[in-house]
Design an enzyme around this catalytic site. Structure first.
Site, mmCIF file in Angstrom:
data_model
loop_
_atom_site.group_PDB
_atom_site.id
_atom_site.type_symbol
_atom_site.label_atom_id
_atom_site.label_comp_id
_atom_site.label_asym_id
_atom_site.label_seq_id
_atom_site.Cartn_x
_atom_site.Cartn_y
_atom_site.Cartn_z
ATOM 1 N N GLY A 210 56.620 -18.190 29.687
ATOM 2 C CA GLY A 210 56.233 -16.679 29.888
ATOM 3 C C GLY A 210 57.388 -15.998 28.960
ATOM 4 N N PRO A 212 60.010 -13.181 27.818
ATOM 5 C CG PRO A 212 61.319 -12.857 25.671
ATOM 6 C CD PRO A 212 59.998 -12.890 26.278
ATOM 7 N N GLY A 213 62.341 -12.250 30.305
ATOM 8 C CA GLY A 213 62.768 -11.331 31.313
ATOM 9 C C GLY A 213 61.800 -11.558 32.404
ATOM 10 C CB THR A 214 58.726 -13.403 33.119
ATOM 11 O OG1 THR A 214 58.993 -14.464 32.330
ATOM 12 C CG2 THR A 214 57.762 -12.659 32.217
ATOM 13 N N GLY A 215 61.906 -13.920 34.695
ATOM 14 C CA GLY A 215 62.450 -14.659 35.680
ATOM 15 C C GLY A 215 62.604 -16.184 35.791
ATOM 16 C CG HIS A 431 52.425 9.765 13.793
ATOM 17 N ND1 HIS A 431 52.021 9.103 12.760
ATOM 18 C CD2 HIS A 431 52.209 9.228 15.137
ATOM 19 C CE1 HIS A 431 52.030 7.995 13.296
ATOM 20 N NE2 HIS A 431 52.321 7.658 14.509
ATOM 21 C CD GLU A 432 54.191 10.405 18.099
ATOM 22 O OE1 GLU A 432 53.532 9.862 19.058
ATOM 23 O OE2 GLU A 432 54.980 9.772 17.540
ATOM 24 C CG HIS A 435 49.184 8.179 18.329
ATOM 25 N ND1 HIS A 435 48.460 7.221 17.940
ATOM 26 C CD2 HIS A 435 50.566 8.134 17.722
ATOM 27 C CE1 HIS A 435 49.242 6.601 17.072
ATOM 28 N NE2 HIS A 435 50.621 7.048 17.093
HETATM 29 P P1 ADP Z 1 63.734 -15.095 31.437
HETATM 30 O O1 ADP Z 1 64.788 -16.532 31.764
HETATM 31 O O2 ADP Z 1 62.291 -15.379 31.667
HETATM 32 O O3 ADP Z 1 63.972 -14.453 30.141
HETATM 33 P P2 ADP Z 1 65.670 -14.240 33.547
HETATM 34 O O4 ADP Z 1 65.237 -15.228 34.616
HETATM 35 O O5 ADP Z 1 66.722 -14.152 32.842
HETATM 36 O O6 ADP Z 1 64.317 -14.029 32.570
HETATM 37 O O7 ADP Z 1 65.670 -12.678 34.358
HETATM 38 C C1 ADP Z 1 66.535 -11.687 33.798
HETATM 39 C C2 ADP Z 1 66.745 -10.805 35.017
HETATM 40 O O8 ADP Z 1 65.597 -10.245 35.625
HETATM 41 C C3 ADP Z 1 67.294 -11.544 36.231
HETATM 42 O O9 ADP Z 1 68.352 -11.850 36.183
HETATM 43 C C4 ADP Z 1 66.821 -10.688 37.414
HETATM 44 O O10 ADP Z 1 67.538 -9.775 37.501
HETATM 45 C C5 ADP Z 1 65.610 -10.075 36.919
HETATM 46 N N1 ADP Z 1 64.236 -10.622 37.310
HETATM 47 C C6 ADP Z 1 63.376 -11.251 36.616
HETATM 48 N N2 ADP Z 1 62.358 -11.597 37.359
HETATM 49 C C7 ADP Z 1 62.702 -11.203 38.694
HETATM 50 C C8 ADP Z 1 62.001 -11.663 39.877
HETATM 51 N N3 ADP Z 1 60.956 -12.256 40.071
HETATM 52 N N4 ADP Z 1 62.785 -11.177 40.729
HETATM 53 C C9 ADP Z 1 63.885 -10.791 40.990
HETATM 54 N N5 ADP Z 1 64.382 -10.462 39.630
HETATM 55 C C10 ADP Z 1 64.037 -10.902 38.771
HETATM 56 ZN ZN ZN Z 2 52.454 6.364 16.141
#
Ligand code: ADP
Ligand code: ZN
Length: 601
Positions: A210, A212-215, A431-432, A435
């Site tokens: 997944g 980045p940032g998806t948990g 430009h904007e 769009h």
């Molecule tokens: P990844 O490892 O996929 O890059 P992380 O697990 O490090 O992402 O997620 C970063 C932060 O985003 C977590 O510490 C949390 O604060 C928030 N976060 C991401 N997904 C969730 C979720 N499903 N529920 C709650 N918080 C989440």
């Molecule tokens: Zn543009």
């Protein structure tokens, strides 16, 4: 307690590295000093020096009376027959020189060769110089290894260890199916005997895929937290830095540690950094191979009664070496998508727990406005909103704060301080406006929410669209129209100012990627048909021959060219609107959805 120990280690680490750096610098300084000194000496003596070839000539001419040399030194003293004072010469190779003049010494009894015993001090000096490079390298290695060893205490070597992550499934919003799938891992870690008795095989490795940032990290930590086992983590990029062999040894150490403290969870973030396809290359790549091979060995090595579960995260599973995905290794894959509407609301709920909001705040509404946001981005939005409220001395987060925070997370921070020339402003405005107007005439495209020429982040301006319900499928028409909207900016610059700028570079990048995906991933090109052409795989590894590469380029170009042409068509039919919106932007810098709509009534 733990924190304190870490602090102490850190301090000691710092001290060590300072001492080592000083020692190192002193050695280097001394060497440079000695060399300079030697050089100076040599230049001073230059006038009295005889060149080596001259010396040989003079010896065979019988002009030399006496030669005095010291064992181990290439510098010799020469007394010529007709000159009072002694001269010096340096010989490239003492042994060869002595052999060369041996005959002369025998034949010419007037010629004297005096060989001095080595001056003990000089011996030390020259030995020192001959082993100096080695010493230096050894010192450098010790220094580097020490420095790494330091990290070792907290991190690096065996990975970072956390005995209690404090995270449980409650902290992970949404992702119900994923959690369900992972519950059995938790059970297994809690009471492995139960599984062994019945002969059930539990996966050793699970791949979390997944963005980045998806948990992914969060859910891995939650498994450890639920099962009450330690969590050891290491990032793939940490394995590949520095010297050959180090990555492999880190992998070994990581697993050694894991086996020692099992049951536990090992989490390898960014596994694609080490696990991408093995190549026969050299340097960094072969280092990569060693690390990957070690990882494979370790995965195969531990027995099922060693209760170690390895979770690995990646955003590019297709890049991974197939060997990693074989049974007994990372044979289970869980894909974590960006959250849907409901998931976003749940995530917002979790992250709003310790924050105060105005009464009119509706998390569901925020969730609706943030389609495509990851969990990390949502957490970020709420945090930014809190910061914005605090900075203006308010106790509660308002709707406005949230909106501002959403913009900040999507397009970056507003930069009022940047000085922009009138010409740039005009260009950005067209430009904007381009769009916005182009999208207005494209049925599949979202309504405009806001157009601005206030710089944000790296963007000189932006056009924001309203978000609709989450969609799982995107049609070909929608993608084509998206291309037109993206190229509307560039088309407007060309039409209105008859010039084009670098401002469209990001649009072009995004458009190209979409067009490429249409052709190679979604099979939307008639010429190529519904064939998946993974673009990160070399063409020779694909069953379609070389010419397919040319075809991809051709098809992508056709899509882009068509979209650009259509953007220009739309704009040239509505030049009056383009001028009007651009002028309004120049005047007000920002136009709301309603103001934009008024141009079309
Ligand atoms: P990844 O490892 O996929 O890059 P992380 O697990 O490090 O992402 O997620 C970063 C932060 O985003 C977590 O510490 C949390 O604060 C928030 N976060 C991401 N997904 C969730 C979720 N499903 N529920 C709650 N918080 C989440
Ligand atoms: Zn543009």
């Amino acid at each position: 307690m733990k924190e304190k120990r870490k602090d102490k280690d850190k301090k000691r680490g710092k001290l060590y590295s300072i001492i080592f750096t000083i020692v190192f610098l002193v050695i280097v300084g001394a060497i440079i000093g000695v060399y300079i000194w030697q050089n100076n000496k040599q230049t001073e003596e230059n006038e009295d020096e005889i060149a080596y070839t001259d010396l040989i000539q003079k010896i065979s001419n019988g002009e030399v009376e006496k030669i005095e040399m010291t064992v181990g030194s290439t510098s010799i003293k020469v007394k010529l027959k007709d000159i009072e004072e002694e001269k010096t010469a340096s010989v490239p190779n003492t042994q060869a020189f002595i052999e060369l003049i041996q005959e002369e010494v025998k034949n010419n009894n007037q010629f004297e060769l005096k060989q001095n015993k080595q001056n003990p001090l000089l011996t030390v000096g020259s030995t020192f110089f001959s082993v100096l490079p080695t010493l230096l390298i050894v010192a450098l290695f010790i220094l580097i290894f020490k420095m790494q060893g330091l990290g070792d205490k907290g991190k690096v070597y065996g990975g970072e260890e956390d005995n209690d992550t404090g995270v449980t499934f409650k902290d992970v919003a949404g992702l119900d199916e994923e959690k369900n799938e992972l519950i059995e891992i938790v059970d297994f870690l809690k009471s492995p005997e139960k599984f062994h008795e019945i002969g059930a095989k539990i996966p050793k490795g699970i791949l979390l895929c997944g963005k980045p940032g998806t948990g992914k990290t969060l859910i891995a930590k939650a498994i450890a937290g639920e099962a009450g086992v330690p969590f050891i983590t290491m990032s793939g990029s940490e394995f590949i830095e520095m010297f050959a062999g180090l990555g492999a040894s880190r992998v070994r150490k990581l697993f050694e540690k894991a086996k020692k403290i099992s049951p536990c969870i090992v989490f390898i973030d960014e596994i694609d950094a080490i696990g991408s396809r093995r190549t026969s290359g050299s340097g960094g790549e072969s280092e990569n191979n060693q690390t990957l091979n070690q990882l494979l060995v370790e995965m195969d090595g531990f027995e099922t009664d060693e209760t170690v579960i390895v979770l690995a995260a990646t955003n590019r599973p297709e890049m991974l070496d197939k060997a990693l995905l074989r049974p007994g290794r990372f044979d289970r894959r869980i894909t974590i998508a960006a959250p849907d509407l409901h998931g976003r609301e749940e995530i917002l709920k979790i992250h709003s727990q310790n924050k105060k909001f105005e009464k009119d705040i509706d998390l569901k509404e925020i969730a609706g406005d943030t389609a495509g946001f990851t969990g990390a981005e949502l957490a970020n939005v709420l945090n930014e909103a809190a910061i914005i409220a605090a900075r203006s001395h308010r106790k509660k987060i308002s709707k406005n704060d949230i909106e501002e925070a959403v913009k900040k997370v999507t397009v970056g921070l507003e930069k009022h301080s940047r000085v922009i020339s009138e010409k740039d402003k005009k260009l950005t405005a067209y430009h904007e406006a381009g769009h916005a107007i182009v999208s207005k005439f494209l049925p599949t495209q979202q309504d405009v929410k806001e157009v601005s020429i206030i710089p944000r982040g790296v963007a000189g301006g932006y056009t924001m669209y309203k978000t609709n319900e989450d969609k799982y499928y995107i049609s070909k028409t929608e993608m084509e129209e998206k291309l037109i909207a993206l190229l509307g900016g560039r088309a407007a610059e060309k039409l209105a100012l008859d010039d084009i700028s670098t401002g469209a570079s990001n649009d072009i990048e995004v458009a190209t990627q979409i067009a490429r995906d249409m052709v190679t991933v979604y099979g939307m090109s008639d010429k190529i048909g519904p064939i998946s052409l993974k673009t990160d795989e070399p063409y020779e590894m694909q069953p379609f021959g070389d010419h397919i590469g040319d075809n991809i380029g051709e098809e992508v170009k056709k899509l882009i060219d068509t979209a650009y042409y259509q953007a220009q068509q739309i704009l040239s039919q509505h030049m009056d609107k383009l001028d009007a919106v651009a002028n309004a932007l120049l005047e007000k810098e920002i136009i709301s959805a309603e103001e934009f709509q008024r141009f079309f009534e």
